[in-house]
Design an enzyme around this catalytic site. Sequence first.
Site, PDB file in Angstrom:
ATOM      1  CG  HIS A  12     -56.420  -9.796  52.126  1.00  0.00           C
ATOM      2  ND1 HIS A  12     -55.941 -10.730  53.004  1.00  0.00           N
ATOM      3  CD2 HIS A  12     -56.264  -8.600  52.739  1.00  0.00           C
ATOM      4  CE1 HIS A  12     -55.523 -10.138  54.106  1.00  0.00           C
ATOM      5  NE2 HIS A  12     -55.701  -8.832  53.973  1.00  0.00           N
ATOM      6  CG  ASP A  51     -55.142 -13.944  52.278  1.00  0.00           C
ATOM      7  OD1 ASP A  51     -54.768 -13.328  51.272  1.00  0.00           O
ATOM      8  OD2 ASP A  51     -55.642 -13.398  53.285  1.00  0.00           O
ATOM      9  N   GLY A 101     -54.474  -3.201  58.687  1.00  0.00           N
ATOM     10  CA  GLY A 101     -53.152  -2.697  58.408  1.00  0.00           C
ATOM     11  C   GLY A 101     -52.078  -3.702  58.755  1.00  0.00           C
ATOM     12  CB  SER A 116     -53.471  -8.095  55.908  1.00  0.00           C
ATOM     13  OG  SER A 116     -54.681  -8.347  56.545  1.00  0.00           O
ATOM     14  CB  SER A 130     -55.124 -14.473  56.486  1.00  0.00           C
ATOM     15  OG  SER A 130     -56.296 -14.464  55.687  1.00  0.00           O
TER      16      SER A 130
END
Length: 460
Positions: A215, A245, A324, A326, A342
């Site tokens: 993402h 992800d 911030g 991920s 994720s």
Amino acid sequence: MSHKRIPKRKAAIAAGGVVALGAAAILLPHANASQDGSSGGTAAAPKTLKAGDASDLASQLPGLLGEAFGGSYYDSAGKQLVVNVVPGDDNDVIGRAQAAGAKVREVENSWSELQNGASTLKSQATIAGTSWSIDPRTNKLLVTADSSVTGAKWERLESTVRSLGSGMATLKKSSGTFKPLVSGGDAIFAGGSRCSLGFNVTAGDGSPAFLTAGHCTLGGNEWSDTQGGQPIATVDQSTFPGDGDFALVKYDDPATEAPSDVNTGNQTVQITEAAEATVGQEVFRMGSTTGLADGQVLGLDATVNYPEGTVTGLIQTNVCAEPGDSGGSLFTRDGLAIGLTSGGSGDCTVGGETFFQPVTTALEAVGATLGAGGGAGAGAGQEAGAGEEAGAGAGQEAGAGEEAGAGAGQEAGGEGAGAGAGAGAGAGQEAGGEGAGAGAGAGQGAGQGVEDNSGLTESR
């Protein structure tokens, strides 16, 4: 794409130390909390196992026990692998589990029955703001609804859980909302987004690259190691939402150094290989917003229904994270790469649920490996591969010094930075300076953004 799990080997390098969260994240000696210290009388004494060895044994048990297998988890207090067994008509199944070295616990639900329950939830209750994972410690599905699931949506979820039958699932409410958190270890930037580098890897063609959350790539295809800086890496492959992800991002310069480590601010943890998560396992997360945090694995094969879509095959933990964070590293004290941040709910003040992409499935899907290869040679004799100080110049110490990571720019502890985000502050003053690569820290101003309403990115 196939996401078959890959059995792992135990790591050989000890990282040492555990985290204490505070104004700065520091690794300190630490013993994890007990999960299940009980020990019942059995015909064969369970083996005493390190977490990595327990994960190896856990990967063998489904094939050994067949339909009697009901999941397993690591008892960190007793240093034993506990396996759930549904005896049925197989009188020898308990003996086989004991002979393998596991501590046996008789339960009602088999792993396949729990998976069938998860399939029912998927078909009847795929609602944004919900998640479910298999929790071997309770031998149930853990179903969670965030604060956005109300009214008819809550009634639908509650009805579906009831339809599974008593003893199959536990339903709980979360005070936060599920959202991708965008970030990980060292800060990386694309357009107005800030994420975090997870682990450095070698792509299938031998070129240096890194893994991050899929993402995160919604923010742009070209990534820099400093806000507004020149691009140093380009997205090669990305998956989100769907079966994971994760993303593979290749460095534009084939000579980029890619050390295999995670810089926690006060020390560097060498990463040796990818590993499967085990419920009960102690893990650490590094992120460019909140720095270093620790906790335990709570569930496997988690499904999370984000507003952007459903993601399957994740790891559920109680390790805190914030926007911030991920894409960042989930790893063990022994230097095993476990996951990529994720999303989740809550924050590092009140806690909450956090989900991670397994590194093993991400590596297989993108055809990459941890470790040196091609142009990804390690600087100063270090092993190239996973790490958060990616791209240190060959003649420099990674990220201009040991402290250069985890969003460690000169202002890493600025507005929006969580506890420990400034742990490496002062790392060469501007970790994204001369020769520094993608993982060289947040550069100036990391953590100064204001998160947007979706929580998908840290806006700049």
